[in-house]
Design a protein around this motif. Sequence first.
Motif, PDB file in Angstrom:
ATOM      1  N   SER A   1      23.700 -16.667  28.235  1.00 28.45           N
ATOM      2  CA  SER A   1      24.428 -17.832  27.714  1.00 28.45           C
ATOM      3  C   SER A   1      24.953 -17.611  26.297  1.00 28.45           C
ATOM      4  O   SER A   1      25.952 -18.198  25.920  1.00 28.45           O
ATOM      5  CB  SER A   1      23.542 -19.072  27.750  1.00 28.45           C
ATOM      6  OG  SER A   1      22.463 -18.918  26.846  1.00 28.45           O
ATOM      7  N   ASN A   2      24.277 -16.798  25.500  1.00 27.88           N
ATOM      8  CA  ASN A   2      24.797 -16.520  24.148  1.00 27.88           C
ATOM      9  C   ASN A   2      24.861 -15.021  23.877  1.00 27.88           C
ATOM     10  O   ASN A   2      24.707 -14.592  22.743  1.00 27.88           O
ATOM     11  CB  ASN A   2      23.970 -17.247  23.082  1.00 27.88           C
ATOM     12  CG  ASN A   2      22.545 -16.729  23.031  1.00 27.88           C
ATOM     13  OD1 ASN A   2      22.081 -16.129  23.989  1.00 27.88           O
ATOM     14  ND2 ASN A   2      21.862 -16.939  21.930  1.00 27.88           N
ATOM     15  N   THR A   3      25.108 -14.252  24.952  1.00 24.88           N
ATOM     16  CA  THR A   3      25.151 -12.804  24.750  1.00 24.88           C
ATOM     17  C   THR A   3      26.496 -12.379  24.162  1.00 24.88           C
ATOM     18  O   THR A   3      27.436 -13.177  24.066  1.00 24.88           O
ATOM     19  CB  THR A   3      24.841 -12.059  26.067  1.00 24.88           C
ATOM     20  OG1 THR A   3      24.534 -10.695  25.772  1.00 24.88           O
ATOM     21  CG2 THR A   3      26.001 -12.131  27.040  1.00 24.88           C
TER      22      THR A   3
ATOM     23  N   GLY B   1      19.817 -22.350  15.123  1.00 24.57           N
ATOM     24  CA  GLY B   1      19.635 -23.416  16.118  1.00 24.57           C
ATOM     25  C   GLY B   1      19.655 -22.986  17.565  1.00 24.57           C
ATOM     26  O   GLY B   1      20.025 -23.759  18.445  1.00 24.57           O
ATOM     27  N   TYR B   2      19.239 -21.758  17.888  1.00 23.64           N
ATOM     28  CA  TYR B   2      19.239 -21.320  19.289  1.00 23.64           C
ATOM     29  C   TYR B   2      18.221 -22.051  20.141  1.00 23.64           C
ATOM     30  O   TYR B   2      17.129 -22.318  19.732  1.00 23.64           O
ATOM     31  CB  TYR B   2      18.960 -19.806  19.357  1.00 23.64           C
ATOM     32  CG  TYR B   2      20.202 -18.997  19.044  1.00 23.64           C
ATOM     33  CD1 TYR B   2      21.325 -19.101  19.856  1.00 23.64           C
ATOM     34  CD2 TYR B   2      20.246 -18.174  17.941  1.00 23.64           C
ATOM     35  CE1 TYR B   2      22.464 -18.356  19.572  1.00 23.64           C
ATOM     36  CE2 TYR B   2      21.364 -17.427  17.654  1.00 23.64           C
ATOM     37  CZ  TYR B   2      22.475 -17.528  18.477  1.00 23.64           C
ATOM     38  OH  TYR B   2      23.599 -16.782  18.199  1.00 23.64           O
TER      39      TYR B   2
ATOM     40  N   ALA C   1      28.506  -6.204  22.926  1.00 23.15           N
ATOM     41  CA  ALA C   1      27.660  -5.074  22.531  1.00 23.15           C
ATOM     42  C   ALA C   1      26.283  -5.210  23.195  1.00 23.15           C
ATOM     43  O   ALA C   1      25.717  -4.235  23.696  1.00 23.15           O
ATOM     44  CB  ALA C   1      27.529  -5.020  21.017  1.00 23.15           C
ATOM     45  N   GLU C   2      25.760  -6.433  23.220  1.00 25.00           N
ATOM     46  CA  GLU C   2      24.454  -6.651  23.851  1.00 25.00           C
ATOM     47  C   GLU C   2      24.552  -6.458  25.364  1.00 25.00           C
ATOM     48  O   GLU C   2      23.665  -5.865  25.982  1.00 25.00           O
ATOM     49  CB  GLU C   2      23.950  -8.059  23.529  1.00 25.00           C
ATOM     50  CG  GLU C   2      22.539  -8.308  24.019  1.00 25.00           C
ATOM     51  CD  GLU C   2      22.076  -9.738  23.749  1.00 25.00           C
ATOM     52  OE1 GLU C   2      21.505  -9.979  22.675  1.00 25.00           O
ATOM     53  OE2 GLU C   2      22.281 -10.612  24.625  1.00 25.00           O
ATOM     54  N   TYR C   3      25.644  -6.937  25.944  1.00 26.24           N
ATOM     55  CA  TYR C   3      25.859  -6.789  27.397  1.00 26.24           C
ATOM     56  C   TYR C   3      25.750  -5.320  27.811  1.00 26.24           C
ATOM     57  O   TYR C   3      25.092  -4.991  28.790  1.00 26.24           O
ATOM     58  CB  TYR C   3      27.237  -7.351  27.784  1.00 26.24           C
ATOM     59  CG  TYR C   3      27.628  -7.029  29.213  1.00 26.24           C
ATOM     60  CD1 TYR C   3      27.294  -7.886  30.263  1.00 26.24           C
ATOM     61  CD2 TYR C   3      28.311  -5.846  29.520  1.00 26.24           C
ATOM     62  CE1 TYR C   3      27.622  -7.570  31.573  1.00 26.24           C
ATOM     63  CE2 TYR C   3      28.638  -5.522  30.825  1.00 26.24           C
ATOM     64  CZ  TYR C   3      28.301  -6.390  31.852  1.00 26.24           C
ATOM     65  OH  TYR C   3      28.620  -6.065  33.147  1.00 26.24           O
TER      66      TYR C   3
ATOM     67  N   PRO D   1      12.686  -6.741  25.855  1.00 24.93           N
ATOM     68  CA  PRO D   1      13.148  -7.179  24.537  1.00 24.93           C
ATOM     69  C   PRO D   1      14.657  -7.022  24.384  1.00 24.93           C
ATOM     70  O   PRO D   1      15.250  -6.110  24.973  1.00 24.93           O
ATOM     71  CB  PRO D   1      12.417  -6.254  23.567  1.00 24.93           C
ATOM     72  CG  PRO D   1      11.438  -5.485  24.369  1.00 24.93           C
ATOM     73  CD  PRO D   1      11.783  -5.611  25.812  1.00 24.93           C
ATOM     74  N   LEU D   2      15.262  -7.904  23.590  1.00 31.08           N
ATOM     75  CA  LEU D   2      16.693  -7.784  23.317  1.00 31.08           C
ATOM     76  C   LEU D   2      16.922  -6.501  22.527  1.00 31.08           C
ATOM     77  O   LEU D   2      16.067  -6.104  21.737  1.00 31.08           O
ATOM     78  CB  LEU D   2      17.180  -8.989  22.502  1.00 31.08           C
ATOM     79  CG  LEU D   2      17.140 -10.341  23.211  1.00 31.08           C
ATOM     80  CD1 LEU D   2      17.472 -11.463  22.225  1.00 31.08           C
ATOM     81  CD2 LEU D   2      18.123 -10.376  24.379  1.00 31.08           C
ATOM     82  N   PRO D   3      18.056  -5.841  22.734  1.00 36.33           N
ATOM     83  CA  PRO D   3      18.311  -4.597  21.989  1.00 36.33           C
ATOM     84  C   PRO D   3      18.476  -4.887  20.500  1.00 36.33           C
ATOM     85  O   PRO D   3      18.944  -5.954  20.124  1.00 36.33           O
ATOM     86  CB  PRO D   3      19.613  -4.096  22.602  1.00 36.33           C
ATOM     87  CG  PRO D   3      20.268  -5.304  23.189  1.00 36.33           C
ATOM     88  CD  PRO D   3      19.161  -6.201  23.628  1.00 36.33           C
TER      89      PRO D   3
END
Length: 506
Positions: free
Chosen positions: A106-108, A505-506, A111-113, A474-476
């Motif tokens: 939802s908030n990717t 505010g995530y 680069a993270e993808y 974990p997120l990169p």
Amino acid sequence: MSKTFRPCHLLAGLASLSATALCANSTLFQGGTIITFDEASQIPVALHGSSLLVTGDSIARIFDSSDNVTIPTGTEIVNVEGKIVSPGFIDTHRHSWQTAYKTLGSNTTLAEYFSRYGEFTQAGTVFGPDDIYYGTLAGLYEPLDAGVTTILEHAHGTFSNETSKAYLNAVMDSGVRMAFCYAFHELGNGFSFEEQLANFANLMKNDRLNSQELVQIGIAYDAFIQDNNNTQAIVDLVNNNNVSALTMHFLGGPWGNTNSPSKLDQLGLMNGTTPIVFSHASYVTTDDAELLRKYDQYISTTPESEMHYGHGHHYNSLIQDQSALGVDTHFTFSTDIIGQARMWLQSTRLRFFYQSLDNWNVPRNSPMSANQAFTLATRSGALAMRRPDLGVLATGNKADVVVFDGDSPNMLGWSDPVAAIILHSHVGDIRHVMVGGEWRKRDGQLVTKQNRTEVQNKFLESAKRIQKIWLETPLPDLQGEFSGLSHVDYVDAYTVDAVRGNGTGY
Ligand SMILES: *[C@@H]1O[C@H](CO)[C@@H](O)[C@H](O)[C@H]1NC(C)=O
Ligand SMILES: *[C@@H]1O[C@H](CO)[C@@H](O)[C@H](O)[C@H]1NC(C)=O
Ligand SMILES: *[C@@H]1O[C@H](CO)[C@@H](O)[C@H](O)[C@H]1NC(C)=O
Ligand SMILES: *[C@@H]1O[C@H](CO)[C@@H](O)[C@H](O)[C@H]1NC(C)=O
Ligand SMILES: *[C@@H]1O[C@H](CO)[C@@H](O)[C@H](O)[C@H]1NC(C)=O
Ligand SMILES: *[C@@H]1O[C@H](CO)[C@@H](O)[C@H](O)[C@H]1NC(C)=O
Ligand SMILES: *[C@@H]1O[C@H](CO)[C@@H](O)[C@H](O)[C@H]1NC(C)=O
Ligand SMILES: *[C@@H]1O[C@H](CO)[C@@H](O)[C@H](O)[C@H]1NC(C)=O
Ligand SMILES: *[C@@H]1O[C@H](CO)[C@@H](O)[C@H](O)[C@H]1NC(C)=O
Ligand SMILES: [Zn+2]
């Protein structure tokens, strides 16, 4: 078996009972507003009080009440008075296997993808054939429900022989019309490039594939920028096989990934018989634009994806005469092409309005029209795939038909059916959907060959397993240089907050 189309009544004799139920070999949409296309003026034209006759998989005739037309006996009559009959919508960029990720991104960011959700991640080992099958099938019900009748799939869930076969079976089971562009990629899971070539050759000989015509094979490849043997193998493959399409991701700018028209021209592919679709083309150059026009090749603009991930809409709005629309990763946002067309229309308007506003001037006209957005969503997609028999309701074209209720609270009062669809409709207004003369949605309900409860259950089982794995990963940590495709630095994007406080505010 040959690829010749068999009319429904012949198929019904051969295939299962369910095929009979889905076959509508002769259907009359009677007395509504039909959106056709005027080739001379190049704009959509509405015919009021008109009827559309479908026989077999094609449109036999479009006529009004003054015409004396003989209707074949046994024709099913569908009253479309007060309704809008539209060509099916065309999505020229999608990855249908990714449904199990729904809401995870939802908030990717792009680069993270790349390191979390894409084809080169743990997906290549975690997704088995059942995950790909149920994810793809469940994922394709959504566009069919939304009146998307044709898809150009950048099929990068090709992780093994088994997942590729499951993927293709899910597509054929769904009933959508598709160019299934098999992705060739250097994966880290042991499925070698040579095996992919053998797998592809094997799929091309698939009996089931060759006994139907809705699904055709194409090729997807994202590494034309690498001058190596793999690239040469793909060039040879495109030249030696009459595939339905060739597609690739093309960004440019800070993203690199310049699988551009210029690059493909160097490789001698631009003037072949294969239609080429360059997805995104955010940083398309003037040279590339000229090549697209010269060889009549297209880009696929995926408006929401390019805003959500941050590909950017830098220059792609300047080559709309060679553009079609697409969705991209449907797990992250809306998947109906009308939604994409609306977003593209309004964001393009804003882009060009700023040119005036930034100079303290006031624009007196609008930069883009609803007709143009509708054309991108229908006819342009067909032309991108070199399928002039799609995307326009006309005699002889395929019967890919969508019927909108005209009297919902949101549509009531329309006089221009194109504006009604582009600016006021939602998926709930879509009453009927037909692909190649067969029902896919009838009276507001999906018509599927499968038991949908069973597909849903199997899909949810798979999605639960997959989501657990991803949520525990974990997120990169994206530090230093973005080293994927170009060499530029990561920076923090400016963030906004809907509540006062310490931010984020995530
Ligand atoms: C429709 O199917 C029936 C039998 O199921 C057949 O008699 C008829 O010729 C078919 N019509 C068309 C237009 O294909
Ligand atoms: C309509 O066409 C049929 C068959 O061609 C013909 O028999 C009939 O007379 C026509 N009717 C009119 C009103 O022209
Ligand atoms: C996205 O939101 C999650 C919380 O839902 C947060 O942990 C994560 O850091 C965010 N990711 C990005 C790339 O902003
Ligand atoms: C995958 O399929 C190809 C083509 O049929 C075959 O050559 C190869 O051995 C298969 N690989 C595996 C692991 O079964
Ligand atoms: C590339 O192909 C050439 C000629 O077929 C061959 O000699 C060479 O070994 C190949 N290189 C690689 C890295 O596979
Ligand atoms: C390529 O395929 C298309 C569609 O199936 C067909 O119309 C065309 O004749 C084929 N071209 C060649 C050269 O085989
Ligand atoms: C593309 O190829 C065709 C057939 O080989 C040729 O006639 C045509 O001139 C070429 N078009 C361009 C723009 O080079
Ligand atoms: C579909 O599957 C569900 C769950 O297995 C079952 O309860 C239902 O009866 C099935 N429906 C039909 C029409 O077969
Ligand atoms: C904001 O940050 C300050 C300093 O780090 C901290 O004391 C305060 O509790 C934070 N407020 C909120 C609402 O998180
Ligand atoms: Zn994509």
